[in-house]
Every structure is written in C-alpha cells, then in structure tokens.
Design an enzyme around this catalytic site. Sequence first.
Site, mmCIF file in Angstrom:
data_model
loop_
_atom_site.group_PDB
_atom_site.id
_atom_site.type_symbol
_atom_site.label_atom_id
_atom_site.label_comp_id
_atom_site.label_asym_id
_atom_site.label_seq_id
_atom_site.Cartn_x
_atom_site.Cartn_y
_atom_site.Cartn_z
ATOM 1 N N TYR A 159 32.738 37.544 50.970
ATOM 2 C CA TYR A 159 33.840 38.549 51.030
ATOM 3 C C TYR A 159 34.247 39.004 52.702
ATOM 4 O O TYR A 159 33.386 39.165 53.671
ATOM 5 C CB TYR A 159 33.585 40.142 50.665
ATOM 6 C CG TYR A 159 34.336 41.594 50.600
ATOM 7 C CD1 TYR A 159 35.641 41.224 50.116
ATOM 8 C CD2 TYR A 159 34.682 41.727 51.614
ATOM 9 C CE1 TYR A 159 36.139 42.057 49.796
ATOM 10 C CE2 TYR A 159 35.606 42.207 52.072
ATOM 11 C CZ TYR A 159 36.150 43.132 51.237
ATOM 12 O OH TYR A 159 37.253 43.203 51.268
ATOM 13 N N GLU A 185 42.810 40.414 52.848
ATOM 14 C CA GLU A 185 40.717 40.269 51.397
ATOM 15 C C GLU A 185 41.604 38.810 51.110
ATOM 16 O O GLU A 185 42.249 38.343 51.196
ATOM 17 C CB GLU A 185 41.212 41.552 50.911
ATOM 18 C CG GLU A 185 39.787 41.327 49.932
ATOM 19 C CD GLU A 185 40.112 42.732 49.387
ATOM 20 O OE1 GLU A 185 39.284 43.632 49.278
ATOM 21 O OE2 GLU A 185 40.475 42.583 48.338
#
Length: 389
Positions: free
Chosen positions: A108, A196
């Site tokens: 992530y 993101e």
Amino acid sequence: MKVHEYQAKELLAEYGVPVPRGRVATTAAEARLIAAGLGGKVVVKAQVHAGGRGKAGGIKIVSSPDEAERAAKAMLGTRLVTHQTSPQGVPVNSVLVSEAVEIEKELYLGIVIDGVAGLPVIMASEAGGMDIEEVAKTSPDKILKAHVAPGVGVRPYLARSLAFGLNLDKALIRPAADLISNLYRLFMAKDCSLAEINPLVVTADGRLLAVDAKLNFDDNASYCQPDVAGLRDAEQEDPLEVEAKDKGIENYVKLDGSVGCIVNGAGLAMAVLDLLKQEGGNAANFLDIGTLNDPERVVEAFEILTADPDVKAVLVNIFGGMARTDIIARGIVDASKQMEIKVPVVVRLAGTNVEEGDRILRDSGLSLIRAYSFREAAHKAVEAAGKSN
Ligand code: GDP
Ligand code: MN
C-alpha cells in the site's frame, strides 16, 4: 473531485510511476480488441468513482479476448454497488482492460493531507490489497507514516527509509524510492487531496507496478488546474450535488437522514447536524447557502431539497450577521409561490433585520412552523419529519 482509475494511471505514468499496460473501453467489442492487443490474459475493471470493486464483482481476471468481451458486457450499463457507494450504486459506463500481472506481493502507498499536522503525509504498508482498512483498524503499526515539509520535499533519505520499511528486495529499494518521490511530485503539482496506490505490487518478475490508483483533487484549487477539471465525470456524482454545484451553491452534501437543512455558514450547518442528532433525528443534507443576500439562493435551495424524496421536513436555520434575515424570509415566500412544498417547513431566524423577517413570514399567510431558539428549531424539525414519514 474524483477521477477514474484509468485517468489516474495516465497521470501516474506521466510522472514516472510504473503502471500496467492497458486502455479504457466503452463497448464490449472494444474491450475484446484491447484484450487481443495485450495478449489475451487481462483484467477487466469497472471504472467507477469508488473503491471496493474487487469484492463487488467489478474486477474480473480473464484469459482470452472472448472472455474479456463477456466480462465487459456483463459490467457495462450496470450499476456497481460497493461498500463505498450508496445502495443505488454508481453507473459503469467504461471498463479498463489492463494486462494481468502475476502478483508476488501487494503493498500500500498513499499520500493525504494530515489536517492536524497541516502537512502532507506519506503512508506505506507491506499489508496492501483489499483489506487495508482492516489493517488500519486492527494493526495500525503495520502502516508507516512520514510527514513531508512542503518547502523541503521528499528528500532521498526519506523515500529510502520508507522503501526499507516495506522490506523490499535490495534491488527494489531504488525503484521504490523513486516511485515514492514521483508520486509526491504528482500530488503537489496537481493539488491532490489524496493519491493512493493500492495495491502497489511486486510482480513475479521482480518489478514494482501500480495495479490500482486513486487520485482526488482539492476543489479549492480547481481554478489553477484546468486540465484536471477536464477529467470530471459528473455521471459518477450524486445528481442533486451536481445540480447544487451548477446553481452556484458551493456546499451541498447529500446525507441519509430525513431533515432537509437550509443554513447559512458552514459552522452553523455543522452545528445543525449535531443538534438534529441530539434531538433524535438525522439531516438529509448539509447545505450552506452562504451569505449572499439574494432571495433566489433560498429558492434554489428549496428546489434541491424538494427534489430529494428522503426529505420529510425542511429546517431553515439562519443567523443574520452579514446575511439579512428579511431577504431570507422573502426567499422562503418566493419559493412557496414557485413550487409546491409538500413537507412541513420549520423556520428559525435570528440576527440582522429579524423583526422585518418575522413580519414578512407572518404577512405571507404561509403555514410555517416557527421556532425562536436553535434547539427548539431542531426539536420541531425532527418531530415534523417523524410525523410526515
Ligand atoms: P478495488 O477493489 O476497487 O480496490 O480494485 P483493485 O484494482 O485494487 O483490484 C482488487 C484486487 O484485484 C487487487 O488487490 C488484486 O488482488 C486483484 N487484481 C487486480 N489487478 C490484478 C492483476 O493484474 N493480476 C492479479 N493477479 N490480480 C489483480
Ligand atoms: Mn484497490
């Protein structure tokens, strides 16, 4: 403002962040052609302004152009409901057909503005993929965080320390550090509020690739980002929010309660949401009409609220500082002449020219529910919404 994954990936590529090859399709036949061009083994991904697609059937890994066509056909024209959408979901008008990559590890990487620190913060985790929200809740220590001073930027040591923290192979430290600083450059250059990559994957052949990408942009900066504004897809947005924006009402956010609110000032509007809750109710929206002294603004606000079937009562709560309550009162009278308002309307006015405002409402002969304090107004609005439910 949000954009689609395929648009986000084009920007990432422009800034040197590696993404899988792929193209967007609006028909199943087109999806088939793209799949064939990529060798057949592809991922067909619903393009919607919401995450959680994987768990909702919006991501299909297929192994031939035929299957890609079928997967695209099944998605296009439907509405996808994920845990991030309303129960009505969002329309799937395009799909991204992208080369299927063999994933060794899902990481992530995200950048947001930390409102408390007043700085951008880079977040990275080894535990990427579809359950990152769960990781954040149950083991927040698995998420590395690094604040960035905008005047200094991402120094190489900062990018490298994050890369090391991800436990990557030595050969990937440099590419990961470059990727992190490139994502930050994009975040700053385009006035993002969120950038993101989840998952950022390590492929079986040892490369880093942004397999999913999400970019949100700060609307306050939209005037200096005309290219970004061109990426808007209003069909993905709530229709009433789009209408409010078109009417020039800056702050309208649809919520899921039953009391429609017309308020001036964002602070008072927030307080209204709290007080409604204390009185056992829930707001159907957040709406700040601003301090523009124009009755038409009130009429427009009523137009938005009466178009919302969730609204069972309207609460007008105005504090006249710069705003003049007599002008607001005139707006309420105008609105009731121009449209049929089928739900009870609770009005509380206070401040500038309140005697004149009260007189206008009294003389109008409208059957309004009047309140003279904030709490009384909230109480009566919740009661009225409950009765007309
Ligand atoms: P989201 O669910 O909306 O966040 O959509 P993602 O694009 O993140 O996809 C969800 C999941 O599908 C990812 O976490 C991966 O596990 C999987 N996935 C997506 N693309 C690929 C791919 O090219 N190859 C493989 N093997 N899995 C993929
Ligand atoms: Mn994802």
